[in-house]
Write a protein that holds these residues in place. Sequence first.
Motif, PDB file in Angstrom:
ATOM      1  N   LEU A 164     -30.359 -17.554 -40.821  1.00 32.10           N
ATOM      2  CA  LEU A 164     -30.204 -16.218 -41.394  1.00 32.10           C
ATOM      3  C   LEU A 164     -29.742 -16.224 -42.852  1.00 32.10           C
ATOM      4  O   LEU A 164     -29.730 -15.180 -43.496  1.00 32.10           O
ATOM      5  CB  LEU A 164     -29.221 -15.401 -40.542  1.00 32.10           C
ATOM      6  N   ALA A 165     -29.378 -17.378 -43.367  1.00 37.82           N
ATOM      7  CA  ALA A 165     -28.888 -17.482 -44.748  1.00 37.82           C
ATOM      8  C   ALA A 165     -30.037 -17.304 -45.737  1.00 37.82           C
ATOM      9  O   ALA A 165     -31.209 -17.510 -45.400  1.00 37.82           O
ATOM     10  CB  ALA A 165     -28.212 -18.835 -44.950  1.00 37.82           C
ATOM     11  N   PRO A 166     -29.716 -16.947 -46.971  1.00 41.68           N
ATOM     12  CA  PRO A 166     -30.767 -16.772 -47.980  1.00 41.68           C
ATOM     13  C   PRO A 166     -31.454 -18.076 -48.368  1.00 41.68           C
ATOM     14  O   PRO A 166     -30.982 -19.165 -48.044  1.00 41.68           O
ATOM     15  CB  PRO A 166     -30.025 -16.176 -49.182  1.00 41.68           C
ATOM     16  N   ARG A 167     -32.526 -17.924 -49.070  1.00 46.14           N
ATOM     17  CA  ARG A 167     -33.301 -19.057 -49.595  1.00 46.14           C
ATOM     18  C   ARG A 167     -32.395 -19.931 -50.464  1.00 46.14           C
ATOM     19  O   ARG A 167     -31.485 -19.430 -51.116  1.00 46.14           O
ATOM     20  CB  ARG A 167     -34.454 -18.505 -50.427  1.00 46.14           C
ATOM     21  N   LEU A 168     -32.672 -21.213 -50.475  1.00 43.14           N
ATOM     22  CA  LEU A 168     -31.942 -22.122 -51.359  1.00 43.14           C
ATOM     23  C   LEU A 168     -32.262 -21.772 -52.812  1.00 43.14           C
ATOM     24  O   LEU A 168     -33.344 -21.249 -53.103  1.00 43.14           O
ATOM     25  CB  LEU A 168     -32.350 -23.575 -51.074  1.00 43.14           C
ATOM     26  N   PRO A 169     -31.353 -22.060 -53.735  1.00 38.71           N
ATOM     27  CA  PRO A 169     -31.613 -21.764 -55.152  1.00 38.71           C
ATOM     28  C   PRO A 169     -32.873 -22.471 -55.663  1.00 38.71           C
ATOM     29  O   PRO A 169     -33.215 -23.561 -55.217  1.00 38.71           O
ATOM     30  CB  PRO A 169     -30.363 -22.314 -55.858  1.00 38.71           C
ATOM     31  N   LYS A 170     -33.526 -21.844 -56.602  1.00 40.56           N
ATOM     32  CA  LYS A 170     -34.788 -22.346 -57.160  1.00 40.56           C
ATOM     33  C   LYS A 170     -34.658 -23.766 -57.694  1.00 40.56           C
ATOM     34  O   LYS A 170     -35.528 -24.599 -57.472  1.00 40.56           O
ATOM     35  CB  LYS A 170     -35.285 -21.391 -58.258  1.00 40.56           C
ATOM     36  N   GLU A 171     -33.550 -24.067 -58.392  1.00 43.70           N
ATOM     37  CA  GLU A 171     -33.391 -25.418 -58.940  1.00 43.70           C
ATOM     38  C   GLU A 171     -33.280 -26.469 -57.837  1.00 43.70           C
ATOM     39  O   GLU A 171     -33.747 -27.596 -57.985  1.00 43.70           O
ATOM     40  CB  GLU A 171     -32.202 -25.513 -59.911  1.00 43.70           C
ATOM     41  N   VAL A 172     -32.705 -26.095 -56.705  1.00 36.30           N
ATOM     42  CA  VAL A 172     -32.612 -27.005 -55.559  1.00 36.30           C
ATOM     43  C   VAL A 172     -34.004 -27.210 -54.957  1.00 36.30           C
ATOM     44  O   VAL A 172     -34.406 -28.336 -54.658  1.00 36.30           O
ATOM     45  CB  VAL A 172     -31.616 -26.480 -54.506  1.00 36.30           C
ATOM     46  N   LEU A 173     -34.749 -26.128 -54.793  1.00 38.43           N
ATOM     47  CA  LEU A 173     -36.109 -26.232 -54.250  1.00 38.43           C
ATOM     48  C   LEU A 173     -36.992 -27.095 -55.148  1.00 38.43           C
ATOM     49  O   LEU A 173     -37.794 -27.896 -54.661  1.00 38.43           O
ATOM     50  CB  LEU A 173     -36.715 -24.839 -54.083  1.00 38.43           C
ATOM     51  N   ASN A 174     -36.834 -26.945 -56.450  1.00 43.46           N
ATOM     52  CA  ASN A 174     -37.617 -27.756 -57.387  1.00 43.46           C
ATOM     53  C   ASN A 174     -37.299 -29.241 -57.230  1.00 43.46           C
ATOM     54  O   ASN A 174     -38.197 -30.077 -57.257  1.00 43.46           O
ATOM     55  CB  ASN A 174     -37.370 -27.309 -58.828  1.00 43.46           C
ATOM     56  N   LYS A 175     -36.018 -29.566 -57.053  1.00 47.20           N
ATOM     57  CA  LYS A 175     -35.632 -30.971 -56.866  1.00 47.20           C
ATOM     58  C   LYS A 175     -36.165 -31.508 -55.538  1.00 47.20           C
ATOM     59  O   LYS A 175     -36.622 -32.650 -55.473  1.00 47.20           O
ATOM     60  CB  LYS A 175     -34.113 -31.126 -56.924  1.00 47.20           C
ATOM     61  N   ILE A 176     -36.115 -30.702 -54.485  1.00 43.18           N
ATOM     62  CA  ILE A 176     -36.653 -31.130 -53.189  1.00 43.18           C
ATOM     63  C   ILE A 176     -38.130 -31.482 -53.340  1.00 43.18           C
ATOM     64  O   ILE A 176     -38.586 -32.526 -52.886  1.00 43.18           O
ATOM     65  CB  ILE A 176     -36.457 -30.036 -52.114  1.00 43.18           C
ATOM     66  N   ASP A 177     -38.876 -30.615 -53.989  1.00 44.92           N
ATOM     67  CA  ASP A 177     -40.309 -30.877 -54.185  1.00 44.92           C
ATOM     68  C   ASP A 177     -40.537 -32.109 -55.051  1.00 44.92           C
ATOM     69  O   ASP A 177     -41.404 -32.931 -54.757  1.00 44.92           O
ATOM     70  CB  ASP A 177     -40.999 -29.663 -54.801  1.00 44.92           C
ATOM     71  N   GLU A 178     -39.764 -32.251 -56.110  1.00 46.02           N
ATOM     72  CA  GLU A 178     -39.910 -33.399 -57.005  1.00 46.02           C
ATOM     73  C   GLU A 178     -39.575 -34.707 -56.302  1.00 46.02           C
ATOM     74  O   GLU A 178     -40.313 -35.685 -56.396  1.00 46.02           O
ATOM     75  CB  GLU A 178     -38.986 -33.221 -58.216  1.00 46.02           C
ATOM     76  N   TYR A 179     -38.466 -34.741 -55.600  1.00 46.81           N
ATOM     77  CA  TYR A 179     -37.993 -35.967 -54.966  1.00 46.81           C
ATOM     78  C   TYR A 179     -38.775 -36.332 -53.707  1.00 46.81           C
ATOM     79  O   TYR A 179     -39.008 -37.500 -53.436  1.00 46.81           O
ATOM     80  CB  TYR A 179     -36.515 -35.852 -54.588  1.00 46.81           C
ATOM     81  N   PHE A 180     -39.141 -35.333 -52.910  1.00 46.64           N
ATOM     82  CA  PHE A 180     -39.653 -35.610 -51.571  1.00 46.64           C
ATOM     83  C   PHE A 180     -41.045 -35.054 -51.288  1.00 46.64           C
ATOM     84  O   PHE A 180     -41.575 -35.265 -50.203  1.00 46.64           O
ATOM     85  CB  PHE A 180     -38.678 -35.062 -50.522  1.00 46.64           C
ATOM     86  N   GLY A 181     -41.647 -34.344 -52.225  1.00 49.13           N
ATOM     87  CA  GLY A 181     -42.947 -33.708 -51.991  1.00 49.13           C
ATOM     88  C   GLY A 181     -44.067 -34.671 -51.649  1.00 49.13           C
ATOM     89  O   GLY A 181     -45.038 -34.291 -51.006  1.00 49.13           O
ATOM     90  N   HIS A 182     -43.958 -35.910 -52.050  1.00 43.92           N
ATOM     91  CA  HIS A 182     -45.010 -36.903 -51.794  1.00 43.92           C
ATOM     92  C   HIS A 182     -44.880 -37.572 -50.419  1.00 43.92           C
ATOM     93  O   HIS A 182     -45.790 -38.271 -49.984  1.00 43.92           O
ATOM     94  CB  HIS A 182     -44.979 -37.980 -52.875  1.00 43.92           C
ATOM     95  N   LEU A 183     -43.764 -37.374 -49.737  1.00 44.19           N
ATOM     96  CA  LEU A 183     -43.528 -38.053 -48.462  1.00 44.19           C
ATOM     97  C   LEU A 183     -44.325 -37.423 -47.333  1.00 44.19           C
ATOM     98  O   LEU A 183     -44.511 -36.215 -47.295  1.00 44.19           O
ATOM     99  CB  LEU A 183     -42.032 -38.020 -48.114  1.00 44.19           C
ATOM    100  N   LYS A 184     -44.769 -38.241 -46.402  1.00 45.06           N
ATOM    101  CA  LYS A 184     -45.483 -37.764 -45.213  1.00 45.06           C
ATOM    102  C   LYS A 184     -44.953 -38.501 -43.999  1.00 45.06           C
ATOM    103  O   LYS A 184     -44.805 -39.716 -44.009  1.00 45.06           O
ATOM    104  CB  LYS A 184     -46.988 -38.037 -45.342  1.00 45.06           C
ATOM    105  N   GLY A 185     -44.661 -37.782 -42.959  1.00 42.69           N
ATOM    106  CA  GLY A 185     -44.286 -38.399 -41.705  1.00 42.69           C
ATOM    107  C   GLY A 185     -42.868 -38.937 -41.641  1.00 42.69           C
ATOM    108  O   GLY A 185     -42.543 -39.671 -40.715  1.00 42.69           O
ATOM    109  N   VAL A 186     -42.027 -38.579 -42.585  1.00 44.78           N
ATOM    110  CA  VAL A 186     -40.642 -39.066 -42.579  1.00 44.78           C
ATOM    111  C   VAL A 186     -39.814 -38.235 -41.612  1.00 44.78           C
ATOM    112  O   VAL A 186     -39.862 -37.005 -41.632  1.00 44.78           O
ATOM    113  CB  VAL A 186     -40.039 -39.011 -44.010  1.00 44.78           C
ATOM    114  N   GLY A 187     -39.052 -38.897 -40.763  1.00 46.41           N
ATOM    115  CA  GLY A 187     -38.153 -38.201 -39.839  1.00 46.41           C
ATOM    116  C   GLY A 187     -38.801 -37.603 -38.617  1.00 46.41           C
ATOM    117  O   GLY A 187     -38.274 -36.654 -38.039  1.00 46.41           O
ATOM    118  N   LEU A 188     -39.899 -38.148 -38.189  1.00 48.39           N
ATOM    119  CA  LEU A 188     -40.616 -37.559 -37.050  1.00 48.39           C
ATOM    120  C   LEU A 188     -40.293 -38.194 -35.709  1.00 48.39           C
ATOM    121  O   LEU A 188     -41.023 -38.009 -34.747  1.00 48.39           O
ATOM    122  CB  LEU A 188     -42.132 -37.619 -37.287  1.00 48.39           C
ATOM    123  N   ASP A 189     -39.213 -38.937 -35.627  1.00 47.49           N
ATOM    124  CA  ASP A 189     -38.859 -39.527 -34.331  1.00 47.49           C
ATOM    125  C   ASP A 189     -37.773 -38.724 -33.659  1.00 47.49           C
ATOM    126  O   ASP A 189     -37.249 -37.783 -34.188  1.00 47.49           O
ATOM    127  CB  ASP A 189     -38.416 -40.964 -34.501  1.00 47.49           C
TER     128      ASP A 189
END
Length: 174
Positions: free
Chosen positions: A149-174
């Motif tokens: 129910l909390a609001p969206r994460l701040p834009k600068e945080v979302l940008n870092k998530i995309d930059e750091y992890f946007g290329h990953l596939k299948g991580v954490g699926l166990d």
Amino acid sequence: PQLLKEKEKGKFRFLGITESAPADPKQRSLSKALDADCFDVMMFAFSLMNHNAKKVLFPRTMEKSIGTMVMFAVRSLFSVPGRLQRDIKELVDWFSETESPLGFLIKEGGANSVMDACYRYARHEKGADTVLFGTGSLEHLEINLASILAPRLPKEVLNKIDEYFGHLKGVGLD
């Protein structure tokens, strides 16, 4: 075809499909299923470190008005101490060299924990209709609901998530 006949008879209202995320990290089966034009809802993996659905599924489910149920938003990757640092170091070079690699998530106006950030990230992704989570206690349920129910994460945080992890596939699926 048989399921669609049963749906037409009123045996059920909605037809859904899910994936076996660990066996299909690129979500090829659901991508193919979208071509069938018969599903009302899809359940699939999407998380802070598994963005494939953002690129492959969400655009098409929104275009076709297919409801989505996100699973794997938080798994042992984020909830077991030390697991994230151990598993991710092969994928993101700087990660294991930083004392608090996800510290950018937790700040004033941001998330209050990594799991809070995971749920908020998944919940506010365009095209995510429902985020599934498990719980073992009333306190855990209340914490998870507060995150959903909390609001969206701040834009600068979302940008870092995309930059750091946007290329990953299948991580954490166990």
